[in-house]
Design a protein around this motif. Sequence first.
Motif, PDB file in Angstrom:
ATOM      1  N   CYS A  93       2.803   5.938  -3.131  1.00  7.91           N
ATOM      2  CA  CYS A  93       3.881   6.707  -3.763  1.00  7.91           C
ATOM      3  C   CYS A  93       3.703   6.762  -5.267  1.00  7.91           C
ATOM      4  N   ALA A  94       3.263   5.649  -5.866  1.00 10.17           N
ATOM      5  CA  ALA A  94       3.105   5.600  -7.324  1.00 10.17           C
ATOM      6  C   ALA A  94       2.005   6.547  -7.788  1.00 10.17           C
ATOM      7  N   ARG A  95       0.981   6.784  -6.962  1.00  9.47           N
ATOM      8  CA  ARG A  95      -0.112   7.674  -7.361  1.00  9.47           C
ATOM      9  C   ARG A  95       0.365   9.107  -7.575  1.00  9.47           C
ATOM     10  N   ARG A  96       1.447   9.472  -6.938  1.00 10.53           N
ATOM     11  CA  ARG A  96       1.990  10.819  -7.110  1.00 10.53           C
ATOM     12  C   ARG A  96       2.482  11.039  -8.534  1.00 10.53           C
ATOM     13  N   PHE A  97       2.751   9.964  -9.255  1.00  8.44           N
ATOM     14  CA  PHE A  97       3.342  10.078 -10.591  1.00  8.44           C
ATOM     15  C   PHE A  97       2.382   9.625 -11.684  1.00  8.44           C
ATOM     16  N   ARG A  98       1.098   9.566 -11.373  1.00 14.21           N
ATOM     17  CA  ARG A  98       0.125   9.175 -12.379  1.00 14.21           C
ATOM     18  C   ARG A  98      -0.032  10.285 -13.413  1.00 14.21           C
ATOM     19  N   GLU A 107      13.298   5.327  -6.585  1.00 12.35           N
ATOM     20  CA  GLU A 107      13.323   4.315  -7.648  1.00 12.35           C
ATOM     21  C   GLU A 107      12.376   4.709  -8.784  1.00 12.35           C
ATOM     22  N   ILE A 108      11.220   5.254  -8.443  1.00 12.13           N
ATOM     23  CA  ILE A 108      10.269   5.685  -9.475  1.00 12.13           C
ATOM     24  C   ILE A 108      10.833   6.867 -10.250  1.00 12.13           C
ATOM     25  N   LYS A 109      11.461   7.807  -9.555  1.00  9.19           N
ATOM     26  CA  LYS A 109      12.050   8.967 -10.236  1.00  9.19           C
ATOM     27  C   LYS A 109      13.172   8.539 -11.177  1.00  9.19           C
ATOM     28  N   ARG A 110      13.958   7.567 -10.736  1.00  7.79           N
ATOM     29  CA  ARG A 110      15.028   7.084 -11.611  1.00  7.79           C
ATOM     30  C   ARG A 110      14.463   6.402 -12.853  1.00  7.79           C
ATOM     31  N   HIS A 111      13.312   5.740 -12.672  1.00  4.79           N
ATOM     32  CA  HIS A 111      12.662   5.116 -13.831  1.00  4.79           C
ATOM     33  C   HIS A 111      12.295   6.179 -14.857  1.00  4.79           C
ATOM     34  N   PHE A 112      11.717   7.285 -14.399  1.00  3.85           N
ATOM     35  CA  PHE A 112      11.366   8.361 -15.316  1.00  3.85           C
ATOM     36  C   PHE A 112      12.615   8.980 -15.924  1.00  3.85           C
ATOM     37  N   VAL A 159       3.991   0.867 -10.104  1.00  5.72           N
ATOM     38  CA  VAL A 159       3.926   0.028  -8.904  1.00  5.72           C
ATOM     39  C   VAL A 159       5.028  -1.025  -8.930  1.00  5.72           C
ATOM     40  N   GLN A 160       5.276  -1.605 -10.091  1.00  2.00           N
ATOM     41  CA  GLN A 160       6.347  -2.601 -10.202  1.00  2.00           C
ATOM     42  C   GLN A 160       7.707  -1.985  -9.901  1.00  2.00           C
ATOM     43  N   VAL A 161       7.944  -0.789 -10.468  1.00  4.65           N
ATOM     44  CA  VAL A 161       9.213  -0.110 -10.209  1.00  4.65           C
ATOM     45  C   VAL A 161       9.330   0.257  -8.737  1.00  4.65           C
ATOM     46  N   SER A 221       0.822  -1.204   0.000  1.00 11.55           N
ATOM     47  CA  SER A 221       0.000   0.000   0.000  1.00 11.55           C
ATOM     48  C   SER A 221       0.858   1.256   0.000  1.00 11.55           C
ATOM     49  N   LEU A 222       1.993   1.180   0.656  1.00  9.35           N
ATOM     50  CA  LEU A 222       2.930   2.302   0.642  1.00  9.35           C
ATOM     51  C   LEU A 222       3.430   2.555  -0.781  1.00  9.35           C
ATOM     52  N   VAL A 223       3.755   1.478  -1.497  1.00  9.85           N
ATOM     53  CA  VAL A 223       4.227   1.605  -2.877  1.00  9.85           C
ATOM     54  C   VAL A 223       3.136   2.208  -3.750  1.00  9.85           C
TER      55      VAL A 223
END
Length: 281
Positions: A72-77, A120-125, A87-89, A67-69
Amino acid sequence: MSDVTGDTGDHLAAEAALHRELDEDVGHVGLEQVRTRSAELFEVLRGDSGVVEQARARDDLVHLHLSLVEHCARRFRNRGEPFEDLVQVGTIGLIKAIDRFETDRGVEFSTYATPTVIGEIKRHFRDKGWAIRVPRRLQELRMQIGAATGELTQKLGRSPTPRELAEVIGCTVEEIMEGIESSHAYATLSLDASDDDDDGPPAMLATLGVEDANIEHVEVRESIKPLLEGLGDREKRILLLRFFKNMTQSQIAEEIGVSQMHVSRLLTRTLAQLRASLEQD
């Protein structure tokens, strides 16, 4: 800890999200119970209970904090990447946080894990979200421009100028323009993309020209024009009848009133002369 830190309130919001959106395997229990369960699982993971038990504890920690992941992922939708991919990242960041977390530091795991997941999500972008590879300097500048544009727009009540952005970020106007141009490389339009409406514009591919098979001969034709001007009238006529009207040597001989053998000799000599002149040029 990740080298990319989140906002100061991220971990508090994430913990609240855990309370509201716990994984189905855990159920809707209190936040304190989640912390207690997390501490128990880390004790097993860091203890001597065996490889099987440690692997199970690690998996349970991942499920417990999914749920934490997701929070955090919703911030980058709505930034061009599917939510499931984010979510995977983010889950990769969560696993890294679980493996690196030290319980004896007295820090809540969600406080430690949140910036790691977001990083990790920012690095993905930054590394994989670009349709065309651009230097990391421009990728980071684009993010700074985006953040500064939002702040200045709210403050000024209008879109900021490149000079105003440069003053806030601390770079030159030329660098701002370069960063804005680089943003076009983030997402590209397929040549086959078109409007679903039948009355809409055609696909870009349909508007592009095709390769002209004769274009490669333009240079040769332009180079040979002055050489043809230096030929005699009979030689010019023979070349015209042979290569532009596609007449045979026998037909040319009848046309100009000479033997076929003579036409052959004249044609061979003229072509050799033109070839030699082209090689000299």
